[in-house]
Motif scaffolding. Structure first.
Motif, PDB file in Angstrom:
ATOM      1  N   LEU A 168      67.573 -19.888  74.520  1.00 35.42           N
ATOM      2  CA  LEU A 168      67.269 -18.371  74.562  1.00 35.42           C
ATOM      3  C   LEU A 168      66.569 -18.152  75.560  1.00 35.42           C
ATOM      4  N   LEU A 169      65.570 -18.504  76.204  1.00 36.30           N
ATOM      5  CA  LEU A 169      65.493 -18.053  76.960  1.00 36.30           C
ATOM      6  C   LEU A 169      66.138 -18.413  78.516  1.00 36.30           C
ATOM      7  N   ASN A 170      67.184 -19.372  78.637  1.00 35.51           N
ATOM      8  CA  ASN A 170      68.161 -18.864  79.913  1.00 35.51           C
ATOM      9  C   ASN A 170      69.087 -18.062  80.029  1.00 35.51           C
ATOM     10  N   ILE A 171      68.918 -17.642  78.508  1.00 35.28           N
ATOM     11  CA  ILE A 171      70.342 -16.717  78.136  1.00 35.28           C
ATOM     12  C   ILE A 171      69.781 -15.715  78.697  1.00 35.28           C
ATOM     13  N   VAL A 172      68.374 -15.342  78.693  1.00 38.17           N
ATOM     14  CA  VAL A 172      67.439 -14.230  78.681  1.00 38.17           C
ATOM     15  C   VAL A 172      67.475 -13.798  80.222  1.00 38.17           C
ATOM     16  N   ALA A 173      67.578 -15.518  81.031  1.00 42.58           N
ATOM     17  CA  ALA A 173      67.212 -15.542  82.473  1.00 42.58           C
ATOM     18  C   ALA A 173      68.879 -15.622  83.294  1.00 42.58           C
ATOM     19  N   SER A 174      70.144 -15.411  82.309  1.00 42.12           N
ATOM     20  CA  SER A 174      71.319 -15.840  83.224  1.00 42.12           C
ATOM     21  C   SER A 174      71.899 -14.865  83.150  1.00 42.12           C
ATOM     22  N   PRO A 175      72.121 -14.936  84.840  1.00 40.21           N
ATOM     23  CA  PRO A 175      72.655 -13.106  85.819  1.00 40.21           C
ATOM     24  C   PRO A 175      73.407 -12.403  85.265  1.00 40.21           C
ATOM     25  N   SER A 176      74.655 -12.963  84.376  1.00 41.55           N
ATOM     26  CA  SER A 176      75.606 -12.621  83.424  1.00 41.55           C
ATOM     27  C   SER A 176      75.337 -11.840  82.475  1.00 41.55           C
ATOM     28  N   VAL A 177      74.343 -12.163  82.160  1.00 39.70           N
ATOM     29  CA  VAL A 177      73.796 -11.128  80.276  1.00 39.70           C
ATOM     30  C   VAL A 177      72.372 -10.947  81.101  1.00 39.70           C
ATOM     31  N   ALA A 178      72.847  -9.465  82.029  1.00 38.56           N
ATOM     32  CA  ALA A 178      71.485  -8.974  82.254  1.00 38.56           C
ATOM     33  C   ALA A 178      71.031  -8.528  81.406  1.00 38.56           C
ATOM     34  N   SER A 179      72.674  -7.594  80.685  1.00 40.74           N
ATOM     35  CA  SER A 179      71.882  -6.511  80.028  1.00 40.74           C
ATOM     36  C   SER A 179      73.392  -6.938  79.029  1.00 40.74           C
ATOM     37  N   GLY A 180      73.100  -5.266  77.127  1.00 35.86           N
ATOM     38  CA  GLY A 180      73.869  -5.861  77.085  1.00 35.86           C
ATOM     39  C   GLY A 180      74.075  -6.279  75.625  1.00 35.86           C
ATOM     40  N   PRO A 181      75.116  -6.243  74.888  1.00 37.23           N
ATOM     41  CA  PRO A 181      74.389  -6.952  73.440  1.00 37.23           C
ATOM     42  C   PRO A 181      74.498  -8.227  73.158  1.00 37.23           C
ATOM     43  N   VAL A 182      74.616  -9.441  73.986  1.00 34.48           N
ATOM     44  CA  VAL A 182      74.118 -10.704  74.181  1.00 34.48           C
ATOM     45  C   VAL A 182      72.396 -10.253  74.147  1.00 34.48           C
ATOM     46  N   TYR A 183      72.039  -9.828  75.272  1.00 35.73           N
ATOM     47  CA  TYR A 183      70.894  -9.855  75.661  1.00 35.73           C
ATOM     48  C   TYR A 183      69.684  -8.840  74.773  1.00 35.73           C
ATOM     49  N   ASN A 184      70.373  -7.828  74.384  1.00 38.65           N
ATOM     50  CA  ASN A 184      69.791  -7.253  73.236  1.00 38.65           C
ATOM     51  C   ASN A 184      69.735  -8.407  71.967  1.00 38.65           C
ATOM     52  N   ARG A 185      70.434  -8.635  71.480  1.00 39.22           N
ATOM     53  CA  ARG A 185      70.514 -10.126  70.034  1.00 39.22           C
ATOM     54  C   ARG A 185      69.002 -10.768  70.879  1.00 39.22           C
ATOM     55  N   VAL A 186      69.036 -11.184  71.740  1.00 41.17           N
ATOM     56  CA  VAL A 186      68.155 -12.274  72.439  1.00 41.17           C
ATOM     57  C   VAL A 186      66.598 -11.798  71.830  1.00 41.17           C
ATOM     58  N   LEU A 187      66.705 -10.748  73.088  1.00 37.93           N
ATOM     59  CA  LEU A 187      65.790  -9.542  73.368  1.00 37.93           C
ATOM     60  C   LEU A 187      64.832  -9.448  71.656  1.00 37.93           C
ATOM     61  N   GLY A 188      65.841  -8.870  70.538  1.00 36.42           N
ATOM     62  CA  GLY A 188      64.894  -8.568  68.822  1.00 36.42           C
ATOM     63  C   GLY A 188      65.115 -10.266  68.386  1.00 36.42           C
ATOM     64  N   ILE A 189      65.149 -11.479  69.328  1.00 32.94           N
ATOM     65  CA  ILE A 189      64.851 -12.555  67.915  1.00 32.94           C
ATOM     66  C   ILE A 189      63.149 -12.553  68.420  1.00 32.94           C
ATOM     67  N   PHE A 190      63.185 -12.141  69.368  1.00 37.29           N
ATOM     68  CA  PHE A 190      61.482 -12.666  70.279  1.00 37.29           C
ATOM     69  C   PHE A 190      60.870 -11.952  69.800  1.00 37.29           C
ATOM     70  N   LYS A 191      61.261 -10.763  69.671  1.00 33.11           N
ATOM     71  CA  LYS A 191      60.528  -9.705  68.892  1.00 33.11           C
ATOM     72  C   LYS A 191      60.055  -9.477  67.434  1.00 33.11           C
ATOM     73  N   SER A 192      61.560 -10.294  66.325  1.00 35.10           N
ATOM     74  CA  SER A 192      60.723 -11.084  65.615  1.00 35.10           C
ATOM     75  C   SER A 192      60.334 -12.325  65.187  1.00 35.10           C
ATOM     76  N   MET A 193      60.324 -12.900  66.690  1.00 33.03           N
ATOM     77  CA  MET A 193      59.500 -13.742  66.016  1.00 33.03           C
ATOM     78  C   MET A 193      57.594 -13.962  66.540  1.00 33.03           C
ATOM     79  N   PHE A 194      57.869 -12.695  67.519  1.00 30.29           N
ATOM     80  CA  PHE A 194      56.690 -11.981  67.955  1.00 30.29           C
ATOM     81  C   PHE A 194      55.449 -11.124  67.382  1.00 30.29           C
ATOM     82  N   SER A 195      56.353 -11.067  66.020  1.00 26.89           N
ATOM     83  CA  SER A 195      55.511  -9.929  65.170  1.00 26.89           C
ATOM     84  C   SER A 195      55.987 -11.275  63.390  1.00 26.89           C
ATOM     85  N   MET A 196      55.591 -12.254  63.520  1.00 26.75           N
ATOM     86  CA  MET A 196      55.720 -12.940  62.291  1.00 26.75           C
ATOM     87  C   MET A 196      53.963 -12.854  61.638  1.00 26.75           C
TER      88      MET A 196
END
Length: 363
Positions: free
Chosen positions: A101-129
């Motif tokens: 998941l971290l590599n997806i966020v760091a990838s230059p090709s996924v700097a924004s957009g739906p994939v990037y936002n979905r990964v951030l959503g997973i981290f947000k969900s994890m941090f609020s457990m």
């Protein structure tokens, strides 16, 4: 023939978007049959060029469609991962997928957009457990998963991904610190000496501190360690011990001053366990100050910061009723030199005055 070649060039240029000027050509001597033959050839050439342009458009459209399909596939896959994370909580499984998941966020090709936002959503969900969902085994994670995350943090230039990785380590450590202490028989030990919880947790961040201080090309910045110092008070004595040692090591002056900067931040909290190391801190500052004063062109800024650090140790100790019986000899000798450094005392009298304050400080 010349007219035919020129006509082909002009028409091809128009199709491909080139700007070619057409010249006046005399057709009075041209043969009619030859012109008809060349017209057919010209038509075939134009058709070929148009087909080529059409093919390029189709290839471009195909690549775009393939990219869209791949994005949809990644989103569906991330949906499954999010369901899995929410279902199992913060466990060994979650730790295993973090590097991906971290590599997806760091990838230059996924700097924004739906994939990037979905990964951030997973981290947000994890941090609020909730606490009951935080069941990761610290020892297993420390052995199998933490090294990969540590390497990612020290190698990535993507600050957002780096911050998420650090947050993941914070979460892992807080889970371990909040878990009840195991029975005496089950506690870990090295050579018969019991390993404390805070030492185990500090091992997660020790590697990062070493990279920050000793690696000239480090990708870390001091704000990451400010967070650690603020959010994990139990680790302040560990940080203090290592940072004090770094000021004595054979590293760059900049790195030594970074250590002083972090020590200064730690002291701002007035932690009693940290202040018990006052003798080691003051002794290290004395040796560093001696080296600074012995430079051919001593830096007034660095000298001031080191002396301010010493004064802060004394002030914090006094405020928290920690007795400093005497100033280490290394520091006393260095401070007594300051007024005699004309390049410092004449231009920067505040430094000489500060040195006198430290020497006469009443604890």
């Amino acid at each position: 023939k010349q007219w035919y070649q020129r006509r082909v060039a002009i028409t091809a240029g128009e199709i491909m978007g080139d700007d070619i000027e057409e010249e006046d050509i005399n057709l009075s001597d041209a043969d009619e049959e030859e012109l008809k033959s060349e017209d057919k050839a010209l038509g075939a050439a134009m058709k070929g060029l148009l087909d080529m342009k059409k093919q390029k458009k189709e290839e471009k459209r195909g690549k775009a469609l393939k990219k869209v399909k791949m994005v949809h596939f990644k989103i569906k896959l991330l949906d499954l991962i999010e369901i899995l994370v929410e279902s199992v909580g913060f466990t060994k499984t979650t730790m295993n997928i973090l590097p991906g998941l971290l590599n997806i966020v760091a990838s230059p090709s996924v700097a924004s957009g739906p994939v990037y936002n979905r990964v951030l959503g997973i981290f947000k969900s994890m941090f609020s457990m909730k606490p009951e969902k935080l069941t990761v085994n610290f020892s297993e994670a420390l052995k199998n998963d933490v090294p990969a995350i540590q390497t990612f943090i020290t190698k990535t230039s993507n600050k957002k991904a780096q911050q998420l990785a650090v947050q993941s380590l914070f979460m892992l450590c807080k889970v371990h610190l909040n878990n009840p202490q195991p029975s005496k028989k089950k506690r870990k030990s090295i050579n018969g000496k019991e390993i404390k919880k805070d030492d185990e947790v500090y091992s997660v961040f020790k590697v990062l501190l070493q990279d920050f201080i000793t690696n000239k090309n480090t990708k870390l910045d001091k704000n990451i360690f400010f967070q650690m110092i603020e959010r994990l008070p139990v680790l302040r004595p560990n940080f203090t011990s290592d940072l004090t040692k770094y000021t004595d090591e054979d590293i760059s002056l900049f790195a030594k001053m970074q250590s002083v900067n972090l020590l200064n931040r730690i002291l701002s909290f007035g932690d009693e366990l940290v202040l018990k190391s006052h003798s080691d801190i003051l002794g290290a500052m004395g040796r560093l100050l001696t080296k600074l004063l012995n430079n051919e062109n001593p830096s007034p800024h660095h000298i001031r910061e080191v002396i301010k650090m010493c004064h802060k140790v004394q002030s914090a100790a006094k405020k928290n009723n920690v007795k400093i019986s005497s100033i280490p000899e290394d520091l006393t000798t260095a401070l007594e030199q300051v007024p005699f450094k004309s390049s410092i005392s004449l231009k920067f009298p505040d430094i000489a005055n500060l040195a006198k304050k430290v020497l006469i400080h009443d604890n």
